[in-house]
Design a protein around this motif. Sequence first.
Motif, PDB file in Angstrom:
ATOM      1  N   GLY A 121      25.073  12.459  82.200  1.00  0.00           N
ATOM      2  CA  GLY A 121      25.825  11.851  83.295  1.00  0.00           C
ATOM      3  C   GLY A 121      26.863  10.863  82.806  1.00  0.00           C
ATOM      4  N   PHE A 122      26.523  10.101  81.750  1.00  0.00           N
ATOM      5  CA  PHE A 122      27.474   9.142  81.192  1.00  0.00           C
ATOM      6  C   PHE A 122      28.625   9.846  80.463  1.00  0.00           C
ATOM      7  N   ALA A 123      28.303  10.924  79.752  1.00  0.00           N
ATOM      8  CA  ALA A 123      29.284  11.565  78.874  1.00  0.00           C
ATOM      9  C   ALA A 123      30.168  12.581  79.590  1.00  0.00           C
ATOM     10  N   GLU A 124      29.729  13.099  80.720  1.00  0.00           N
ATOM     11  CA  GLU A 124      30.458  14.186  81.386  1.00  0.00           C
ATOM     12  C   GLU A 124      31.911  13.834  81.701  1.00  0.00           C
ATOM     13  N   PRO A 125      32.207  12.644  82.240  1.00  0.00           N
ATOM     14  CA  PRO A 125      33.621  12.343  82.517  1.00  0.00           C
ATOM     15  C   PRO A 125      34.486  12.367  81.261  1.00  0.00           C
ATOM     16  N   VAL A 126      33.926  11.918  80.131  1.00  0.00           N
ATOM     17  CA  VAL A 126      34.684  11.913  78.884  1.00  0.00           C
ATOM     18  C   VAL A 126      34.917  13.338  78.407  1.00  0.00           C
ATOM     19  N   ALA A 127      33.894  14.180  78.504  1.00  0.00           N
ATOM     20  CA  ALA A 127      34.030  15.578  78.096  1.00  0.00           C
ATOM     21  C   ALA A 127      35.127  16.268  78.891  1.00  0.00           C
ATOM     22  N   GLU A 128      35.192  15.980  80.174  1.00  0.00           N
ATOM     23  CA  GLU A 128      36.225  16.583  81.019  1.00  0.00           C
ATOM     24  C   GLU A 128      37.619  16.109  80.600  1.00  0.00           C
ATOM     25  N   SER A 129      37.726  14.815  80.246  1.00  0.00           N
ATOM     26  CA  SER A 129      39.018  14.289  79.796  1.00  0.00           C
ATOM     27  C   SER A 129      39.453  14.940  78.496  1.00  0.00           C
ATOM     28  N   ILE A 130      38.511  15.097  77.567  1.00  0.00           N
ATOM     29  CA  ILE A 130      38.832  15.727  76.287  1.00  0.00           C
ATOM     30  C   ILE A 130      39.258  17.177  76.492  1.00  0.00           C
ATOM     31  N   SER A 131      38.559  17.891  77.364  1.00  0.00           N
ATOM     32  CA  SER A 131      38.886  19.294  77.632  1.00  0.00           C
ATOM     33  C   SER A 131      40.297  19.423  78.185  1.00  0.00           C
ATOM     34  N   ARG A 132      40.641  18.575  79.146  1.00  0.00           N
ATOM     35  CA  ARG A 132      41.990  18.615  79.723  1.00  0.00           C
ATOM     36  C   ARG A 132      43.048  18.313  78.659  1.00  0.00           C
ATOM     37  N   ALA A 133      42.765  17.294  77.829  1.00  0.00           N
ATOM     38  CA  ALA A 133      43.745  16.886  76.821  1.00  0.00           C
ATOM     39  C   ALA A 133      43.961  17.977  75.778  1.00  0.00           C
ATOM     40  N   LEU A 134      42.891  18.638  75.376  1.00  0.00           N
ATOM     41  CA  LEU A 134      43.017  19.721  74.398  1.00  0.00           C
ATOM     42  C   LEU A 134      43.898  20.844  74.934  1.00  0.00           C
ATOM     43  N   MET A 135      43.688  21.216  76.192  1.00  0.00           N
ATOM     44  CA  MET A 135      44.484  22.287  76.779  1.00  0.00           C
ATOM     45  C   MET A 135      45.957  21.870  76.900  1.00  0.00           C
ATOM     46  N   GLU A 136      46.200  20.611  77.281  1.00  0.00           N
ATOM     47  CA  GLU A 136      47.575  20.136  77.388  1.00  0.00           C
ATOM     48  C   GLU A 136      48.260  20.140  76.029  1.00  0.00           C
ATOM     49  N   ALA A 137      47.512  19.715  74.998  1.00  0.00           N
ATOM     50  CA  ALA A 137      48.085  19.689  73.653  1.00  0.00           C
ATOM     51  C   ALA A 137      48.380  21.104  73.165  1.00  0.00           C
ATOM     52  N   LEU A 138      47.474  22.037  73.419  1.00  0.00           N
ATOM     53  CA  LEU A 138      47.688  23.421  73.017  1.00  0.00           C
ATOM     54  C   LEU A 138      48.911  24.018  73.714  1.00  0.00           C
ATOM     55  N   GLN A 139      49.037  23.739  75.003  1.00  0.00           N
ATOM     56  CA  GLN A 139      50.165  24.276  75.761  1.00  0.00           C
ATOM     57  C   GLN A 139      51.496  23.741  75.241  1.00  0.00           C
ATOM     58  N   SER A 140      51.497  22.463  74.828  1.00  0.00           N
ATOM     59  CA  SER A 140      52.759  21.881  74.344  1.00  0.00           C
ATOM     60  C   SER A 140      53.113  22.378  72.948  1.00  0.00           C
ATOM     61  N   GLN A 141      52.103  22.758  72.148  1.00  0.00           N
ATOM     62  CA  GLN A 141      52.340  23.201  70.780  1.00  0.00           C
ATOM     63  C   GLN A 141      52.521  24.711  70.659  1.00  0.00           C
ATOM     64  N   MET A 142      52.050  25.456  71.635  1.00  0.00           N
ATOM     65  CA  MET A 142      52.087  26.924  71.562  1.00  0.00           C
ATOM     66  C   MET A 142      53.515  27.438  71.743  1.00  0.00           C
ATOM     67  N   PRO A 143      53.969  28.358  70.889  1.00  0.00           N
ATOM     68  CA  PRO A 143      55.301  28.953  71.091  1.00  0.00           C
ATOM     69  C   PRO A 143      55.411  29.585  72.475  1.00  0.00           C
ATOM     70  N   GLU A 144      56.617  29.565  73.002  1.00  0.00           N
ATOM     71  CA  GLU A 144      56.824  30.040  74.373  1.00  0.00           C
ATOM     72  C   GLU A 144      56.371  31.478  74.549  1.00  0.00           C
ATOM     73  N   GLU A 145      56.559  32.310  73.505  1.00  0.00           N
ATOM     74  CA  GLU A 145      56.207  33.711  73.647  1.00  0.00           C
ATOM     75  C   GLU A 145      54.695  33.925  73.746  1.00  0.00           C
ATOM     76  N   LEU A 146      53.906  32.905  73.369  1.00  0.00           N
ATOM     77  CA  LEU A 146      52.448  33.036  73.459  1.00  0.00           C
ATOM     78  C   LEU A 146      51.868  32.288  74.649  1.00  0.00           C
ATOM     79  N   SER A 147      52.723  31.668  75.464  1.00  0.00           N
ATOM     80  CA  SER A 147      52.214  30.868  76.575  1.00  0.00           C
ATOM     81  C   SER A 147      51.407  31.700  77.554  1.00  0.00           C
TER      82      SER A 147
END
Length: 460
Positions: A134-160
Amino acid sequence: MGADEHGKDFEELQRILREMLSGQGLPEGGMDAEQFAKAAGIPADPATLQGLFATLQGAMRQPSEGIDWSVTRRTAIEVAGSGGSSGDPAPAMRAFPVATLWLDEATEIGATPDAPRTLTRIEWVQQTVDTWIGFAEPVAESISRALMEALQSQMPEELSGALQGAAPMLRSVGGALFAVQLGTIVGKLSGEVLSAGDIGIPLMSGQGREGGALLPSGVEAFAEGLEQDSETVTLYLAVRELAHARLFRHAKWLRLHLTTAITDFARGIRIDTDLLEETARELDPSSPEQIQELISGGALIPPKTEAQQAAHARLETMLALVEGWVDVVTADAAKRIPGAEGIAEMVRRRRAAGGPAEHALSALAGLELRPRRLRDAAAVWRLVAERSDAATRDGLWAHPDLLPTAEELDHPARLLERLGIAGAGPSLADDEFDAALAQLLDGELPPHEGEDGEGSEGRS
């Protein structure tokens, strides 16, 4: 790019992930299973590795929106079960009745209806892991969102397009990694704790679980470093644990108050996506040490915002009030134990420092549970009892608004004035009063002596 090309890209991404998760390692210097386990912060033994890769493969084949926290429970139990002997419960069971009698003399707060008990490491995990999740779940969700955002910004457009299709799978695998690491930390933490209330917050709730508990394995390990015999140490720790249990059973609002404060603080954590993107560009995939530091070193969690700092300060004050009250009541109840103050000082130092697993939890989930003002709080609780009585002191736990504030910990004279007991002892100005209290905290004066306050500065 057409749909067929997107599909091929997605298939290639799946192939790479499957190769990584096959347990056979990647070719040409890629990370092998043992390195991957090291990066995840888990033991590299074959059984654990098999479980890790089975978990990640399952997350890849059947991605889900949420995190499968059963992985945390399973991993924590496996780690706790590899910790060796569970210890002898007999000394604790002999100590509980004596501790109960002594506490009846030291506090107005009565015993809990639940009987105290002993726990193995696995039992401690089973009964506390849901609270940690219960304590860690909000942090896990934040990390998951951040990872996806970082991947989307780094991924070449043709692989989006491929990334968009792979997002549920990647999110699921990332969540599984977090769940495994949290389970590993909680499992290791079971080998560090001494009692149910050792962390300072009530991790257990429900019928039969609120009477207090000792972990004989932890108690035995703690006693090994002290001059007193293990029976004496066990008795002292039993007094302390039952005092903690009484407080949380009596102040029914306290558990929810603390857990809500922790959860709200965790929800405010935001991952530093700029740092994540920068680190991702420089990351060496063959260096698990870098990945481990990134995941569990807290590097992605930026400095606290002003609101978080204020929330954390309130949490620290509450934890200090809890621990300070337990310290004072335990000292009064355990005064018959030879060398009790020496044991008490070791407990305080241990709480102030924390163990390796607790530090790992702090980095992974942003949970810092240090009662930094413990000595200040303990001195104030003792002062209230001396100027009035134990009933007045204990009665302040009836409602959160009655408790000493951070400002009153700085200037105890203001608390005495609020309680109407400022005139119950010698009259001192704020600074003189604080100076005398500082001397008392430093052990320079016994109670009720040296009230001129010379030789010490006022506390701020």
